[in-house]
Enzyme design. Sequence first.
Site, mmCIF file in Angstrom:
data_model
loop_
_atom_site.group_PDB
_atom_site.id
_atom_site.type_symbol
_atom_site.label_atom_id
_atom_site.label_comp_id
_atom_site.label_asym_id
_atom_site.label_seq_id
_atom_site.Cartn_x
_atom_site.Cartn_y
_atom_site.Cartn_z
ATOM 1 N N ARG A 165 0.819 -1.213 0.000
ATOM 2 C CA ARG A 165 0.000 0.000 0.000
ATOM 3 C C ARG A 165 0.855 1.266 0.000
ATOM 4 N NH1 ARG A 165 -2.347 -3.799 -0.860
ATOM 5 N NH2 ARG A 165 -4.305 -4.579 0.008
ATOM 6 N N SER A 241 -10.825 0.421 3.271
ATOM 7 C CA SER A 241 -9.975 0.125 4.425
ATOM 8 C C SER A 241 -9.247 1.386 4.879
ATOM 9 C CB SER A 241 -8.953 -0.963 4.070
ATOM 10 O OG SER A 241 -9.612 -2.174 3.764
ATOM 11 N N GLU A 337 -4.311 4.369 5.890
ATOM 12 C CA GLU A 337 -4.152 4.183 4.458
ATOM 13 C C GLU A 337 -4.376 5.480 3.688
ATOM 14 O OE1 GLU A 337 -5.487 1.201 1.956
ATOM 15 O OE2 GLU A 337 -5.244 -0.454 3.355
#
Length: 341
Positions: A165, A241, A337
């Site tokens: 990520r 998320s 994130e």
Amino acid sequence: MSELMTDYALQAHNTFGFNARARYAQCIENEAMLRAALVDPRTAHLPRLVLGGGSNIVLTGDFAGVAWLIGIKGRHLTYEDEHAWFVEAGAGENWHEFVAWTLDQGWPGLENLALIPGVVGAAPIQNIGAYGLEVAEYFVRLTAIEIATGATRVFDKGDCGFAYRDSFFKQQGRGRFVIISVTFRLPKAWRPRCDYAELARQFSGADLPCAKPAPHEIFQAVVAIRRAKLPDPAEIGNVGSFFKNPVISAEEFDLLLAHEPNLVAYRQPDRRVKLAAGWLIEQCGWKGGRLGRAAVHAQHALVLINQGHANGADILALAGAIQRDVQARFGVQLELEPAVI
């Protein structure tokens, strides 16, 4: 030169649906419009905010500069050899629609990444991933314009610094470039990627030809799974998320496991261990919980939601409370994130 819109509402340009505004905004539909915006004397002294689908940002208030709304379209096969198809897409193409289009053309490979919100240009920035696949695996190159100089730069996989990520564009390159197109290599020797637990369950015992699902079947299964457990941003504001799954050393994992025998974790090729952030959050009692005007989704503890009137500060306050509780119980720091603007 693109129209310069003033006091522009960004509610439709961030999937949390926050009612933030930009001092100015410009629609960028091609490279020429971007180059004109780079030297536009009306905004040359102002900060710039590059917005695609707005599915990975938390707007904490109004933006005092100019928002560039990236709508660069186009998708085509650039090259084909005996081993693969090379497919290029404009940065403003909807990601899910692009994945569906590649399958319709008979070029499989990206089906595990179906229904991820956002646009093609954001995919390598976040190194999006789902159900056992990261976009870096099929990435070839991207073309970007450097904001400070207007120079065109082509980044190959090595230049992008892909990690879980993460990428160069979230670190040293943050805010420095505008991506205009991305190219992917889709191998002709396709094989299904169904070993991820949730996906494997969809096909266990299924009467499928050659004992393996077809690309469209995997695509449809991924869509069904995501729709069943994740809220639609068009109905409930969210960015998917909100926390990364933390990765710890094998030694740290062994110590933690001694105190938490039911710990959900996945061993990595480098011997480190990835923990399930959603499980950690759920054990701290936050699944379905709320703080003020922000809440945790009742079906997925990784998803923070705007129930209608929350703002960026509300979401960050909830995220901070969750981080503190997870740190206190497990000694693990959860990392966000989305980008905080």
